[in-house]
Design an enzyme around this catalytic site. Structure first.
Site, PDB file in Angstrom:
ATOM      1  N   GLY A   1      22.450   0.760  43.124  1.00 21.07           N
ATOM      2  CA  GLY A   1      22.428   1.842  43.835  1.00 21.07           C
ATOM      3  C   GLY A   1      21.148   2.673  43.860  1.00 21.07           C
ATOM      4  N   ALA A   2      21.381   3.645  43.102  1.00 22.85           N
ATOM      5  CA  ALA A   2      20.020   4.484  42.808  1.00 22.85           C
ATOM      6  C   ALA A   2      19.547   4.167  41.206  1.00 22.85           C
ATOM      7  CB  ALA A   2      20.624   5.249  42.969  1.00 22.85           C
ATOM      8  N   MET A   3      18.346   4.516  40.628  1.00 26.68           N
ATOM      9  CA  MET A   3      17.667   5.037  39.397  1.00 26.68           C
ATOM     10  C   MET A   3      17.392   6.449  39.218  1.00 26.68           C
ATOM     11  SD  MET A   3      17.531   3.890  36.472  1.00 26.68           S
ATOM     12  CE  MET A   3      16.920   4.412  35.009  1.00 26.68           C
ATOM     13  N   GLU A   4      17.845   6.785  37.682  1.00 27.30           N
ATOM     14  CA  GLU A   4      18.066   8.696  37.071  1.00 27.30           C
ATOM     15  C   GLU A   4      16.567   8.821  36.722  1.00 27.30           C
ATOM     16  OE1 GLU A   4      20.076   5.736  36.314  1.00 27.30           O
ATOM     17  OE2 GLU A   4      20.282   6.848  33.914  1.00 27.30           O
ATOM     18  N   ASN A   5      15.163   8.332  37.151  1.00 26.15           N
ATOM     19  CA  ASN A   5      13.872   8.102  37.097  1.00 26.15           C
ATOM     20  C   ASN A   5      13.669  10.030  37.524  1.00 26.15           C
ATOM     21  OD1 ASN A   5      13.080   5.526  37.275  1.00 26.15           O
ATOM     22  ND2 ASN A   5      13.247   6.510  39.841  1.00 26.15           N
TER      23      ASN A   5
ATOM     24  N   GLU B   1      22.965  10.992  40.195  1.00 29.25           N
ATOM     25  CA  GLU B   1      22.023  10.852  39.724  1.00 29.25           C
ATOM     26  C   GLU B   1      21.267  11.669  38.921  1.00 29.25           C
ATOM     27  OE1 GLU B   1      20.608   7.491  38.832  1.00 29.25           O
ATOM     28  OE2 GLU B   1      21.840   6.666  40.083  1.00 29.25           O
TER      29      GLU B   1
ATOM     30  N   HIS C   1      22.468  12.531  35.865  1.00 25.40           N
ATOM     31  CA  HIS C   1      21.690  12.250  34.721  1.00 25.40           C
ATOM     32  C   HIS C   1      20.739  12.759  33.913  1.00 25.40           C
ATOM     33  CE1 HIS C   1      23.852   8.769  33.976  1.00 25.40           C
ATOM     34  NE2 HIS C   1      22.951   7.951  35.231  1.00 25.40           N
TER      35      HIS C   1
HETATM   36 ZN   LIG Z   1      23.594   6.372  35.804  1.00 22.88          ZN
END
Ligand SMILES: [Zn+2]
Length: 925
Positions: free
Chosen positions: A333-337, A370, A373
Site C-alpha cells: 500500500g505504502a512505504m515509510e521511507n 506512514e 512511522h
Molecule cells: Zn507500516
C-alpha cells in the site's frame, strides 16, 4: 509499510476484515461478502505447538565479536558502517543503473574479509583506503544463495576507520522491489518509465551493496545523476543541483542515522504540489503529470497527521522535509521511507467530488500510518525483524488515533472492530503464531506482514492503552522514543517505558498476548443469582486432542475486562483484571443484565449463558454501542462456525438487527450471509436471497436512495452497502432495475448520484451483466480518470456471473493490460467467485510458474489466499495435493493458515449445510 488490501468496492470496514493484510484474499465486490464471510468463518482451535522461546532468547544486541558468521542470514559485527556516500546513475531507457559508493567503516577486529549484503548486482571493484595507508584492493565474490558479497584482502586490515569504495551496476527490474521500474501512459497515450525503490524488508541490497540489517544504522548522502528532463526525490532536501557531462546531478543532504530499508530514490517525470508547512516541515505530494488535481485530500491529512504526531510524540518530525509520492506500480500500500514516503496511487490520490467515504478513509489511514512511522520505526527501529510486529502494530494503532481525532464522525475505533475481528479469525487457527516469533531468513521477515502483526498487534496495544490510560500510555511512548532515538529497540524496551510511566507490571500483563498464540474465550454465567462466574480458556473451533499435552489447554492470560452491569437503580461500570482461569465477581442487588467487553477494546471473545443473553436482549440491543453490537454478533457467528451455536440460533439473532443503522454491524451480517451463500448450491441460493431481503429491507426503507442534507458519512456509506447487498446477495429485482436507472442517469448526467452509491451500482450491474456490459466496463477501466475508478472497474471484471466473461478476466491477468500490482488480487477474487472458482483454480495450477515469475512475491502470497474460497471436499483435496506436490512455500505459516481456513470452511459446509437448507426452506414456505 501498509499492505495493499481490498479497498475500492469494499467498504473500509469490510476491507479491513477481509483483506486483513495477511490472509488478504480479495477485492471482489460482487461477492464481497462471500469473502468477508470467509474471514468470519475462520474458526479456532488449540495450537499444537507452543514455540519454545522467550523474549530473552530473541534478544539480539549489536555485539562487537564475530558472532554471526555461522548464520548465513546475519552479518558479522566486527565491521560497522557509519556513513554511505552513494551515487546512482539510472538509465531509464536501458532499464539499468550504475553505482559508486564510499562506505565509511569502523573495523573493530583485524580482518581479511569484509562481508556485506548484495544480490543481483555486478560489483566490479572494491578498494579500501584510510588516511596514511596505501589503498588495498579486494577480490569480490558474490554469494547469491545468501544475498551476500564477500570481499577478501591479501593481508589483515587493522582496526580503525576505513573507507570502502565500491563500483557496481544493476538492472531496473519489474518485480516492484529493490530499485525497479514502473510505467504509465500520459494523456496523449505515450508510455513513460519511472524508477522507484522499495527496500523493506531486505531489498536495499538489490540497489547497492550494504549492511542490510535494521541494526546497522548509518548516515546516507545520496547523489542521483539523471536525464536532465527528469526529476528525482530522495529522503532529504536537495543541496546541489547542477548539470555535468549532459546529466543533471542532484546531491541530497545527509540523512539522519537510519536503517538501510528506509533509503529511497525515485526518478522520473514527476509533478509536485506547492509545500504546506507542518511546523518547520514542508510537506509536498508528488504524482506523475496530470494527476495533481487529485492531491488536496491526501495533502490535508498529511499535514494534519504530521502536526498531530509531533504533538503526541512530544518531539519534532525527525527529517528535513516530507514528500509523499504516488507510484503507478507499487506492490504494497505504502512505504515509510524517511522523508520520501511512497504509495500506490489508490492510497494517496483521489477526487474529492467523486470519492466514496471508504476511499477517503483508506487514504487517511495509510497516510497517517506512514507518518506515524517517521518516529516509530524510522527514528527508533526494531533491532531485528522479529520486532517488526511492534513497528507495524504501533503505526496501525496510531493511524486510528490520528484519523479519529481528524474526523470524529467517522468513528474510527468502531470501524477498527472489523480489523480486530479479522485478527481474531486468524489467531484462532491451529496454524496461528505468536505476534512475536524468531525470524532468520528474509523470507520469514516478508511473511510477517500479516494480520497478526498489524491487527492483533494494534488490538493488544489498544487494550493496553485503555487499561493503563491514554495519557500514561502516551507518556510511556514519549519516554521510549527519547531513550532510543536514532537507535534500535526491542519490544521489551517499550514495556519498560510503559511500566515506568504506569507503575504497573506491563511485561507480565503483555507476555502471554505477545509471545503465545491465540486468545481467550470468556464465558459468563451466574451462580445463585448473585455471583458472576467468568471463566477463560483459549477460544477453539474444536477441541484439539493434543492441547493438553502441548500445554495449550492450560494457557491463561491477564485479561483487562470492562463490565457494564445494569441494575434497577442505574448502570455501573466495573474494570477487572482477570488472571485466573475462573473468576467470581459479586453482582449488586437488583441487577438485570451484564455486558462484558464494554467499549469493545478487548482482544477476546465473549460467550453468555442463555439467561445472560436474554437479559441483554430484554434490556434492548439498541442500548449497546455499535462496537458492542458488532462484537455480540461477531462472537456469536464465530461460535456458530465453531459448532457451539446452531446456525438457526445465529440467524434468529440476526432478526434483532433488521433495522440496524451501523455499517460495521451490517458487515458482520452480510459477511455471514455470504459464507452461507458460498456453501449452498445454486438452486438453493434463492431461498437465502429471500432471507437476506427480509433482513435488509427495513434498513433500506429507512435510508432510501438519496442522502438527507445533514447525513453522516457513515450513513452514506451504509446506503451503498445495503443497496449492494439487496441487489446481489438479496437478488432484489426492483433494486436491480433501480440500479440500472441510476447508473444510466449517472452516465447521462441527468441526475446527481451520491458517490457512495456508485460502487454498489457497478457491483449490481456486473452481477446482472451480459457481454455488452462486460465490454463497457473494460472500456471504463481503461479510460478511468481516477485511481479509484480504475480499480472499481477492474475488479468489477471479476464480479460477473457468466463463466465465459469471467474466463476473459482470467486470461487478462497474465497480460500487460493489468498491472502486476493488481493481477494477483484479481485472481484471488476469481477464486472466490462461486461462478468461476473451479476454472480459476485450474488456471492457477496451469499457469503457476508464469505467475510465480510475473507477480511480486507479496502479491503471489495474497493471491493464494483465494484458495480459502474453494470450499468443497473435492477442491480441498486437489488444493492440498497441488501445494504439497510442488513443495510451495509462501514463507512463515502463510500457506498452512490458508489451508486450515479452507479446511474449516469445508467442515462447516459438511456439518451444517443440510440444516441451513432445511431451515431456509421452512422460512420460504
Ligand atoms: Zn507500516
Amino acid at each position: 509499510m501498509s499492505d495493499e488490501q481490498a479497498d475500492q468496492p469494499v467498504t473500509r470496514r469490510q476491507a479491513a476484515a477481509l483483506a486483513a493484510r495477511a490472509a488478504t484474499h480479495v477485492i471482489e465486490w460482487l461477492s464481497v461478502w462471500q469473502v468477508a464471510a470467509l474471514f468470519f468463518l475462520v474458526p479456532t482451535a488449540w495450537s499444537r505447538q507452543k514455540l519454545p522461546h522467550t523474549h530473552r532468547q530473541l534478544k539480539n544486541t549489536m555485539t562487537t565479536s564475530i558472532t554471526h558468521t555461522q548464520d548465513p542470514y546475519r552479518l558479522p559485527r566486527h565491521v560497522i558502517p557509519t556513513h554511505y556516500d552513494l551515487r546512482i546513475d539510472p538509465d531509464l531507457r536501458s532499464h539499468s543503473f550504475t553505482g559508486h559508493e564510499i562506505v565509511t567503516l569502523t573495523v573493530i577486529e583485524p580482518t581479511t574479509e569484509i562481508l556485506l549484503n548484495a544480490t543481483e548486482l555486478d560489483v566490479s571493484t572494491a578498494t579500501l583506503s584510510a588516511e596514511g595507508q596505501p589503498p588495498r584492493t579486494g577480490t569480490v565474490q558474490m554469494d547469491e544463495d545468501h544475498q551476500r558479497c564477500r570481499i577478501n584482502f591479501p593481508a589483515a586490515v587493522p582496526p580503525g576507520i576505513w573507507q570502502l569504495h565500491l563500483v557496481f551496476r544493476g538492472t531496473l527490474n519489474d518485480k516492484l522491489r529493490g530499485f525497479y521500474r514502473s510505467s504509465y501512459k500520459d494523456a496523449q497515450g505515450v508510455a513513460h518509465t519511472l524508477a522507484a525503490t522499495q527496500f523493506e524488508a531486505t531489498d536495499a541490497r538489490r540497489a547497492f551493496p550494504c549492511w542490510d540489517e535494521p541494526q546497522f544504522k548509518a548516515v546516507f548522502a545520496v547523489t542521483l545523476a539523471i536525464d536532465p528532463s527528469l526529476t528525482a526525490i530522495s529522503n532529504t532536501r536537495i543541496v546541489d543541483d547542477r548539470v555535468e557531462g549532459g546529466k543533471r546531478v542532484l546531491r541530497f543532504a545527509e540523512s539522519m542515522k537510519m536503517s538501510t530499508y528506509l533509503v529511497a530514490f525515485i526518478v522520473g517525470k514527476l509533478e509536485s504540489t506547492a509545500p504546506i508547512m507542518a511546523q518547520q516541515t514542508p510537506v509536498r505530494l508528488w504524482s506523475v503529470p496530470g494527476k495533481q488535481h487529485l492531491t488536496p485530500f491526501g495533502h490535508e491529512i498529511a499535514v494534519y497527521s504530521l502536526n498531530f504526531l509531533a504533538d503526541y510524540y512530544g518531539s519534532p518530525y525527525p527529517g528535513d522535509k516530507l514528500d509523499l509520492i504516488a507510484i503507478p506500480d507499487f506492490a504494497s500500500g505504502a512505504m515509510e521511507n524517511l522523508g520520501a514516503i511512497t504509495f500506490r496511487e489508490t492510497a494517496l490520490l483521489l477526487d474529492q467530488h467523486t470519492a466514496t467515504h471508504a476511499e477517503q478513509g483508506r487514504i487517511a489511514d495509510v497516510v497517517a500510518h506512514e507518518n506515524a512511522h517517521m518516529w516509530f520505526g524510522d527514528l527508533v527501529t526494531m533491532a531485528w525483524w522479529n520486532g517488526l510486529w511492534l513497528n507495524e502494530a504501533f503505526a496501525t494503532f496510531m493511524e486510528m488515533l490520528v484519523v479519529d481525532a481528524w474526523k470524529p464522525g467517522w468513528e474510527r475505533w468502531t470501524a477498527f472492530g472489523m480489523a480486530r475481528a479479522a485478527a481474531l479469525s486468524v489467531d484462532g487457527l491451529l496454524s496461528t503464531r505468536p505476534i512475536e516469533f524468531p525470524v532468520r531468513a528474509p523470507k520469514e521477515a516478508e511473511a510477517m506482514f500479516d494480520v497478526l502483526t498489524y491487527e492483533k498487534g494494534a488490538s493488544v496495544l489498544r487494550m493496553l492503552e485503555q487499561h493503563i490510560g491514554p495519557t500514561v500510555f502516551r507518556d510511556g511512548v514519549r519516554h521510549y522514543l527519547t531513550a532510543h532515538a536514532y537507535g534500535n529497540a526491542e519490544t521489551t524496551d517499550l514495556w519498560v517505558s510503559l511500566g515506568q510511566t504506569s507503575q504497573q507490571d506491563v511485561p507480565a500483563l503483555m507476555n502471554e498476548w505477545i509471545f503465545s498464540p491465540g486468545y481467550p474465550l470468556l464465558s459468563l454465567a451466574v451462580e445463585s443469582s448473585s455471583t458472576l462466574i467468568l471463566t477463560q480458556r483459549r477460544f477453539a473451533y474444536a477441541e484439539d486432542s493434543s492441547a493438553t499435552s502441548s500445554g495449550a489447554g492450560t494457557q491463561c492470560w491477564q485479561v483487562p475486562v470492562q463490565l457494564r452491569i445494569i441494575t434497577t437503580r442505574g448502570t455501573e461500570t466495573r474494570r477487572v483484571l482477570l488472571s485466573d482461569r475462573e473468576n467470581r465477581i459479586p453482582l449488586p442487588e437488583g441487577w438485570t443484565s451484564v455486558l462484558a467487553n464494554e467499549g469493545g477494546h478487548g482482544f477476546y471473545r465473549v460467550r453468555y449463558s442463555a439467561g445472560l443473553l436474554s437479559g441483554l436482549q430484554k434490556s434492548g440491543l439498541n442500548n449497546l454501542a455499535p462496537v458492542e453490537r458488532f462484537n455480540l454478533l461477531n462472537d456469536t457467528w464465530a461460535a456458530t462456525i465453531a459448532g457451539m451455536v446452531s446456525p438457526g440460533d445465529y440467524l434468529a439473532l440476526t432478526e434483532h438487527f433488521r433495522d440496524e443503522q451501523d455499517p460495521h454491524v451490517w458487515a458482520v451480517m452480510l459477511g455471514s450471509f455470504s459464507t452461507i451463500n458460498h456453501l449452498l448450491a445454486e438452486e438453493d441460493r434463492p431461498m437465502l436471497a429471500a432471507l437476506v431481503r427480509d433482513r435488509i429491507t427495513p434498513t433500506f426503507r429507512n435510508l432510501g436512495w438519496t442522502p438527507r442534507a445533514d447525513e453522516r458519512d457513515l450513513v452514506k456509506e451504509l446506503r451503498g452497502d445495503i443497496i449492494r447487498g439487496l441487489g446481489t446477495l438479496g437478488r432484489d429485482q426492483a433494486i436491480q432495475a433501480q440500479a440500472l436507472d441510476a447508473y444510466t442517469a449517472l452516465q447521462q448526467q441527468t441526475r446527481h448520484i451520491d458517490p457512495n452509491v456508485i460502487p454498489a451500482l457497478v457491483s449490481i450491474l456486473a452481477f446482472t451483466g451480459d457481454d455488452a456490459r462486460y465490454e463497457e466496463f473494460v472500456g471504463r477501466f481503461r479510460k478511468a480518470t481516477t485511481p479509484q475508478e480504475e480499480r472499481r472497474y477492474l475488479f468489477s471484471l471479476a464480479a460477473f456471473r457468466t463463466p465465459a466473461l469471467l474466463e476473459r478476466t482470467l486470461a487478462k491477468t497474465l497480460t500487460d493490460e493489468i498491472r502486476t500490482q493488481d493481477a494477483p488480487f484479481l485472481v484471488s477474487s476469481l477464486l472466490n467467485n462461486v461462478y468461476i472458482r473451479e476454472k480459476a483454480w485450474e488456471f492457477v495450477k496451469t499457469n503457476w510458474e508464469r505467475m510465480d515469475k510475473l507477480f511480486p512475491k507479496s502479491g503471489l502470497r495474497r493471491m493464494c489466499g483465494g484458495i480459502t474460497g474453494l470450499s468443497t471436499p473435492e477442491l480441498e483435496r486437489d488444493v492440498r495435493h497441488f501445494f504439497a506436490s510442488r513443495k510451495i512455500d509462501l514463507g512463515g505459516k502463510t500457506l498452512e493458515q490458508y489451508l486450515e481456513q479452507l479446511h474449516i470452511a469445508v467442515q462447516f459446509r459438511e456439518r451444517d449445510r443440510d440444516a441451513i437448507r432445511a431451515m431456509l426452506a421452512r422460512k420460504a414456505t
